[in-house]
Structures are given as structure tokens and as C-alpha cells.
Design a protein around this motif. Structure first.
Motif, short mmCIF file in Angstrom:
data_model
loop_
_atom_site.label_atom_id
_atom_site.label_comp_id
_atom_site.label_asym_id
_atom_site.label_seq_id
_atom_site.Cartn_x
_atom_site.Cartn_y
_atom_site.Cartn_z
N TRP A 1 58.15 36.33 -21.65
CA TRP A 1 58.97 36.77 -20.53
C TRP A 1 59.57 38.13 -20.80
N ILE A 2 59.81 38.87 -19.72
CA ILE A 2 60.59 40.09 -19.82
C ILE A 2 61.75 39.93 -18.83
N ILE A 3 62.96 40.09 -19.34
CA ILE A 3 64.16 39.96 -18.53
C ILE A 3 64.57 41.36 -18.09
N TYR B 1 70.86 41.15 -20.79
CA TYR B 1 70.60 41.42 -22.21
C TYR B 1 70.88 40.18 -23.04
N ALA C 1 68.17 37.62 -22.45
CA ALA C 1 66.96 37.97 -23.19
C ALA C 1 67.06 37.55 -24.66
N ALA D 1 63.30 36.87 -25.39
CA ALA D 1 62.44 37.60 -24.46
C ALA D 1 62.69 39.09 -24.58
N SER D 2 61.79 39.87 -24.01
CA SER D 2 61.98 41.32 -23.95
C SER D 2 63.04 41.63 -22.90
N PHE D 3 63.64 42.82 -23.03
CA PHE D 3 64.65 43.25 -22.06
C PHE D 3 64.29 44.64 -21.54
#
Length: 216
Positions: A32-34, A46, A49, A54-56
Motif C-alpha cells: 500500500w501507499i498512503i 504519515y 503509513a 506502508a509507503s507514504f
């Protein structure tokens, strides 16, 4: 009857309540990317994430106001030059589409590109191809910004696009649900005032503060 109901102490409290409604256990097994969709959303996104491993990232956007009325938001343009228009307002105030798109180009070149170069060293939004995207904000007022960000993520070939917000108006839910894969929220209100009305503390988040949070 208590008219001024505060549902969240601050953004950290909102994040903790929001993570309880997310399928966190399932999400941890996927990539996932937040993405924060506003400066105010960064502290929430942030922390989410980090919790979800997960990525931010952050998606820049800017409002377009009606002619001679800075309080009236008629459209949103994002950093990928996607434009979402509030059709009812544009029609009501007889604003031409030429004006909206001309203003969008001007705002993109004068405002959004400036932020991209200043805060991302000119780098564009992370590659979203085949990624699960969770768009996060501290709440929704008109939903126009979130709709523009959803459209951007879809056009950047995201695998899925979901939305998570602590609070939103009831009327906004079906709009978001019609274009996003999932919508997660803590509170949905029929008589919505404004986002800050429901927080005990909601300090202004500048882009300098964003840098401090994400590099801390």
C-alpha cells in the motif's frame, strides 16, 4: 442538547480512531501507499503509513476560486493536471469552462509546480502503477479535493483506490463510494458544519511542518 460535539482531541486521536475502522490486518499483507491529500492530513496519513508498514506520499492540489470571490471554490487542479469542477456552482454563477481550465493551468504553473520543486526537489508523485492507494484527509467539506485526488490516482494506473477520513458529511459518502473502491470513516454526519468544528485542537499545518513531520 450539545451542539458543538467534539469527536477528536487532535489529529493523533483521529488517526487512532481511524485505524480501528481500517482492515489493518489485511492491509499489512499487501503493498500500500498512503497519500495525504492536504497539508492537514499529513500527520494522520504519515502515522497510518508507519502503523501499516506502508509507503507514504503527498499529493499536491490547489483550489480554483470563482471570479471576484476567493471564498467560492469552483474547481480543484492536482499535480498531474487533473481538474475536477463543481458543476452546480459553475452553472449557477455562469462561469465559463474556458475560465476554469485557463485558471487551472495558471494555478498549476504558478503554485503547484513551485511546491513540487520546493518540497520534492522537482520529483513527481510516486509511481502508482499496480499499487493499492489509500487517500487520507483530516475530514471532508465539499469532497471536491478528494474527488480530484481519486481521479488522479486512477489515471496514474493505481491497482485500487480507497479513501480514509475521520469525518465527513453524509451527502459526500455516496459520491466518494461511487468512484473509490472503498471508503473508511469514523463519523458520518447529516448536519455537517466544518472539519475544525469537530476537533478540540486542529493546528495549522504548513509545508515546513510537513517536512518536519516526514523527516522526523
Amino acid at each position: 442538547m450539545k451542539l458543538n460535539k467534539k469527536y477528536f482531541k487532535n489529529r493523533h486521536d483521529a488517526m487512532q480512531q481511524l485505524i480501528d475502522v481500517l482492515p489493518a490486518d489485511t492491509m499489512k499483507y499487501e503493498e500500500w501507499i498512503i497519500i495525504a491529500t492536504s497539508a492537514g492530513a499529513v500527520p494522520i496519513a504519515y502515522e497510518l503509513a508507519k502503523n501499516l508498514k506502508a509507503s507514504f506520499d503527498f499529493m499536491f492540489s490547489h483550489k480554483i476560486e470563482a471570479p471576484n470571490n476567493e471564498e467560492c471554490e469552483v474547481a480543484i487542479v492536482t499535480e498531474s493536471e487533473e481538474v475536477v469542477i463543481h458543476e452546480e456552482l459553475v452553472k449557477t454563477f455562469d462561469i465559463s469552462l474556458d475560465f476554469v481550465f485557463s485558471k487551472a493551468k495558471q494555478v498549476y504553473e504558478n503554485e503547484i509546480l513551485k511546491y513540487i520543486y520546493k518540497y520534492r526537489d522537482g520529483e513527481r508523485l510516486s509511481d502508482l502503477h499496480n499499487k493499492n492507494v489509500l487517500l487520507v484527509d483530516e475530514g471532508l467539506n465539499t469532497s471536491l479535493t478528494m474527488m480530484a485526488c481519486i481521479k488522479t490516482a486512477i489515471n496514474l494506473k493505481a491497482k485500487s483506490v480507497s479513501v480514509a477520513v475521520p469525518i465527513l458529511p453524509t451527502v459526500s459518502a455516496p459520491i466518494i463510494e461511487s468512484i473509490a473502491d472503498d471508503l473508511y470513516y469514523v463519523r458520518k454526519l447529516d448536519h455537517f458544519v466544518s472539519i475544525d468544528f469537530y476537533y478540540e485542537e486542529l493546528e495549522e499545518i504548513t509545508f515546513e511542518k510537513v517536512q518536519e513531520i516526514t523527516k522526523g
